[in-house]
Scaffold this motif. Structure first.
Motif: not given
Length: 305
Positions: A173-197
């Motif tokens: 989950v991310g903000r609306a329009g988040h580039p990492a969530l456009a289409g099929r999510v890749t591992q590279e795209a997911m790990l390119a951003y900070g995460h909330i645990l």
């Protein structure tokens, strides 16, 4: 009522005194005057021939005998409460019972809140008191401090009965329009951003999804650790951070917040939530009604899995 010369109401007073370590606070808990609670303590001391609680520096400390006595008293009170709660019939339309339920804010928001709002119609006298997860959860079940614990299957205590409630899956989950969530999510795209645990409760237990990714060696850049799931959408919609969230909760929050979600690039096992209760409540028709109501709500709710 007396049993072998002991007024059984004094056991309830003893439990309150041990919990609060204060005559005045125990009196408030039991809706008694302070002199009445002081009298109860005096009678307990006389019966057991022990000081039980000793005042020191504006606080009361239990004696070794009191510490030994406490779990036995709590077990006896839990058994008696189970006897009182158990009847041949439970009618939610006429019952005035309060159920104390310990559950995560995920379960509270996605599953319990819809039930609570319907109680005014189907069970107007029934009240649900919610408690957040605590490391004292089994102690509270044993003492009757809670009626029901909703917990992940790995955290179920094998010595107590439990029932299956629901299954859910994690989404990214991310903000609306988040580039990492456009289409099929890749591992590279997911790990390119900070995460909330999310770290839950006093023990700061990681969420099931976060713990699983750590276990399989997925290293994410942690931007923040939150104490609950409820605050996640507020943080996500204003940043480029990402997080893992249960499907039921993520889809519910997406109706009210500017967030988007997509399946993560890692296969995360489904989480299984269980209902756990004390053995003395196994035949409690009221508790059975509550568990069945929660399970029905979960089955009808949308988890998008």
């Amino acid at each position: 009522m007396r049993f072998k010369g002991l007024d059984l109401n004094l056991l309830v007073a003893f439990d309150a005194l041990m919990a609060d370590r204060s005559v005045s606070r125990a009196a408030e808990r039991m809706h008694l005057s302070q002199p009445a609670m002081s009298n109860a303590l005096s009678r307990l001391r006389a019966y057991f021939s022990d000081e039980l609680l000793i005042a020191h520096s504006k606080r009361m400390y239990p004696t070794p005998f009191a510490e030994t006595l406490l779990p036995q008293v709590q077990a006896a009170l839990a058994t008696m409460e189970g006897v009182v709660a158990t009847s041949r019939h439970f009618d939610p339309a006429t019952s005035v019972r309060t159920f104390r339920v310990m559950a995560s804010d995920y379960i509270a928001t996605a599953v319990l809140f819809p039930i609570i709002t319907r109680l005014a119609t189907i069970a107007p006298g029934v009240r649900i008191e919610l408690l957040l997860p605590s490391q004292r959860r089994i102690e509270l079940l044993d003492s009757g401090g809670i009626d029901l614990l909703i917990t992940l299957q790995p955290y179920v205590t094998p010595t107590l009965p439990s029932d299956y409630l629901l299954e859910d899956r994690y989404w990214l989950v991310g903000r609306a329009g988040h580039p990492a969530l456009a289409g099929r999510v890749t591992q590279e795209a997911m790990l390119a951003y900070g995460h909330i645990l999310v770290a839950i409760g006093e023990e700061r237990l990681p969420s099931f999804g976060d713990a699983y990714l750590e276990r399989i060696g997925v290293q994410r850049r942690v931007a923040m650790t939150a104490p609950n799931f409820a605050m996640l959408p507020w943080l996500l919609q204003e940043t480029d951070w990402l997080t893992l969230m249960q499907g039921r909760l993520a889809h519910l929050m997406a109706r009210n917040f500017a967030i988007a979600l997509a399946p993560p690039p890692f296969e995360i096992p489904p989480l299984v939530e269980m209902a756990q209760y004390h053995v003395t409540r196994a035949n409690d028709p009221g508790l059975r009604w509550l568990i069945d109501t929660i399970r029905t709500q979960a089955a009808g709710g949308s988890s998008r899995i």
